[in-house]
Every structure is written in C-alpha cells, then in structure tokens.
Design an enzyme around this catalytic site. Structure first.
Site, mmCIF file in Angstrom:
data_model
loop_
_atom_site.group_PDB
_atom_site.id
_atom_site.type_symbol
_atom_site.label_atom_id
_atom_site.label_comp_id
_atom_site.label_asym_id
_atom_site.label_seq_id
_atom_site.Cartn_x
_atom_site.Cartn_y
_atom_site.Cartn_z
ATOM 1 N N ASP A 1 0.782 -1.260 0.037
ATOM 2 C CA ASP A 1 0.170 0.028 -0.019
ATOM 3 C C ASP A 1 0.883 1.245 0.003
ATOM 4 O OD1 ASP A 1 0.939 -0.094 2.583
ATOM 5 O OD2 ASP A 1 -1.074 -1.041 3.343
ATOM 6 N N ASN B 1 -7.725 -3.073 14.719
ATOM 7 C CA ASN B 1 -9.190 -3.659 14.072
ATOM 8 C C ASN B 1 -9.225 -4.501 13.210
ATOM 9 O OD1 ASN B 1 -8.066 -2.240 11.794
ATOM 10 N ND2 ASN B 1 -9.645 -0.750 11.619
ATOM 11 N N HIS C 1 -7.453 -4.994 10.328
ATOM 12 C CA HIS C 1 -7.245 -4.878 8.866
ATOM 13 C C HIS C 1 -5.736 -5.021 8.525
ATOM 14 C CE1 HIS C 1 -5.192 -0.749 10.129
ATOM 15 N NE2 HIS C 1 -4.286 -1.302 9.237
ATOM 16 N N GLU D 1 -9.851 -2.037 5.370
ATOM 17 C CA GLU D 1 -10.529 -1.981 6.674
ATOM 18 C C GLU D 1 -11.629 -2.857 6.739
ATOM 19 O OE1 GLU D 1 -9.166 0.097 8.917
ATOM 20 O OE2 GLU D 1 -8.246 1.973 7.964
#
Length: 242
Positions: free
Chosen positions: A67, A136, A138, A143
């Site tokens: 990314d 979380n 990811h 996400e």
C-alpha cells in the site's frame, strides 16, 4: 494456519526474516509482497544483516508493496516509498526496476489500481506475502467492510487507523485520509503468507482472526481459509489465544 509464538519482538522478527530468506534461497527470482508500519522493521533489519553477511542475494528478487498513502509523493518522509528505502532497499542489492510501490500521487486512480494488478500478474504472482495487522484487524489498508473479495483499490481510512498512524506524523491532521491498497482477493492469491504481530495492543485482533469464524469486520480472519499461512507473534500479542 501455523502459529509461532516467540518470546519477544526480536525473536519474532528473526523468525520472520528466516522464512523470507529461505524463500529467496529456494527461489532467487522470488516475488515478495512487503508490508510497512512498525512491526516489520525488525525483520527488515535482520534481512539486511543477512545480506551483509552474504547469506542472501536480492539481485533477482521482485518486490510488491501492499500500500501507499494517497496524496503523499514518494519523497515525502512519511510515504511508504521513503519507509522502504530507509528500512530495506537502500541497504540491499534489489534492482530499482524490480521495486513496485503504488503511486500515491496518481491522477487516475482506477488506472493506477488496474496497472498495479497487471504488474503483479506480469511478475508471476506473489510467492510470499508479508503482512502486519491493525488493532481493528485490517491487513494492508483493507478496513473492516462487507466486501472482502476486492483487488487493488482506493480506500477511505477508518478513524481508528488514522488515530493509530498519527504517531508517525507531527499531528493527527497530517495523516492522510485515503490510501491505495492491494485488496484481500490479491493477498489471498499469494502462494504463502506470513503475518506478524507484536504487543498487547494486537492481542484482541489476533484472537478474533484465529477464532475459526470468518468476520468481515475483522478482515484478517479470511486468512484462516488460505492453505499456507504462518502467524508469527510475540507472547504479548498471543495472550488472548485460547
């Protein structure tokens, strides 16, 4: 899924580096999917040390980064291009033309994403994908979402991710709100995956991703369906695993 619980961050990093090095030794033309963030830094340091000892050769390796922040140029010190140069590429003999990182300044996002997928295809696919995990759940910048079967795309970062990543910036206002990320579908096509996690802040995400249940709100849980995944974590990250 194989789970390796190491004593501490250093041992976790060295274990991961040995797996990456073994891949390169077995196939000098390996295509490596690489991650950023604080977790893989120790692994990269260990790989540089192996290279300096002539234990591994990166000259024929191709790298595919997961990314990049959208809106940051590659010379921005907080870009993942800068991160990779500072933590790995400046210290090994990887060929510049074999390094692939999404263009955070791309004007045509759709074309950039399609082109990135094409680069992966031309390279022959990813042999070994390195992942971290967000608090979380990811992976990459994928996400929590109801859509997991996606490829490289532009993603709106969650407030939790923005908060987590603000430690790398002067203040939270400077953290980009979007990123280009390889999608879950692309990650799942890798021949082998290793996921690294360190610290108690990742313990809940690790418990959720290894629970045996697929949960679109915990993107990493989909890795349970991949045939060749190794989870390499330290004791703090493993503390909630039953």
């Amino acid at each position: 899924m194989r789970i390796y619980i190491e004593e501490d961050y250093e041992k976790m990093s060295k274990k991961a580096a040995l797996i990456v090095a073994s891949q390169i030794i077995l196939n000098p033309q390996s295509v490596l999917g690489l991650a950023t963030g604080s977790t893989p830094v120790g692994m990269y340091q260990a790989l540089v040390e192996m290279y300096e000892k002539d234990d591994i050769d990166f000259s024929e390796v191709t790298t595919i980064n997961l990314d990049e922040y959208y809106g940051l140029s590659k010379d921005n010190p907080q870009s993942y291009y800068s991160y990779m140069m500072e933590n790995l590429f400046n210290y090994i003999n990887v060929a510049k033309e074999r390094i692939h990182i999404p263009n955070g300044m791309a004007r045509n996002v759709v074309q950039e994403c399609l082109g990135y997928e094409e680069q992966i295809r031309i390279a022959g696919g990813i042999d070994l994908q390195v992942l971290g995990i967000g608090a979380n759940g990811h992976i990459g910048f994928n996400e929590p979402s109801n859509k997991l079967n996606i490829r490289t795309h532009l993603v709106d970062l969650s407030l939790e991710t923005i908060e987590d990543n603000s430690r790398f910036f002067e203040n939270k206002a400077e953290v980009p709100r979007q990123a280009l990320s390889i999608g879950i579908a692309t990650i799942m096509k890798a021949n082998q995956i290793i996921l690294l996690a360190s610290g108690a802040s990742k313990a809940e995400a690790i418990r959720e991703m290894t629970s045996g249940h697929l949960n679109t709100q915990v993107p990493a849980s989909v890795l349970q369906t991949h045939p060749n995944v190794s989870l390499i974590i330290d004791k703090d990250a493993a503390r909630l695993i039953e």
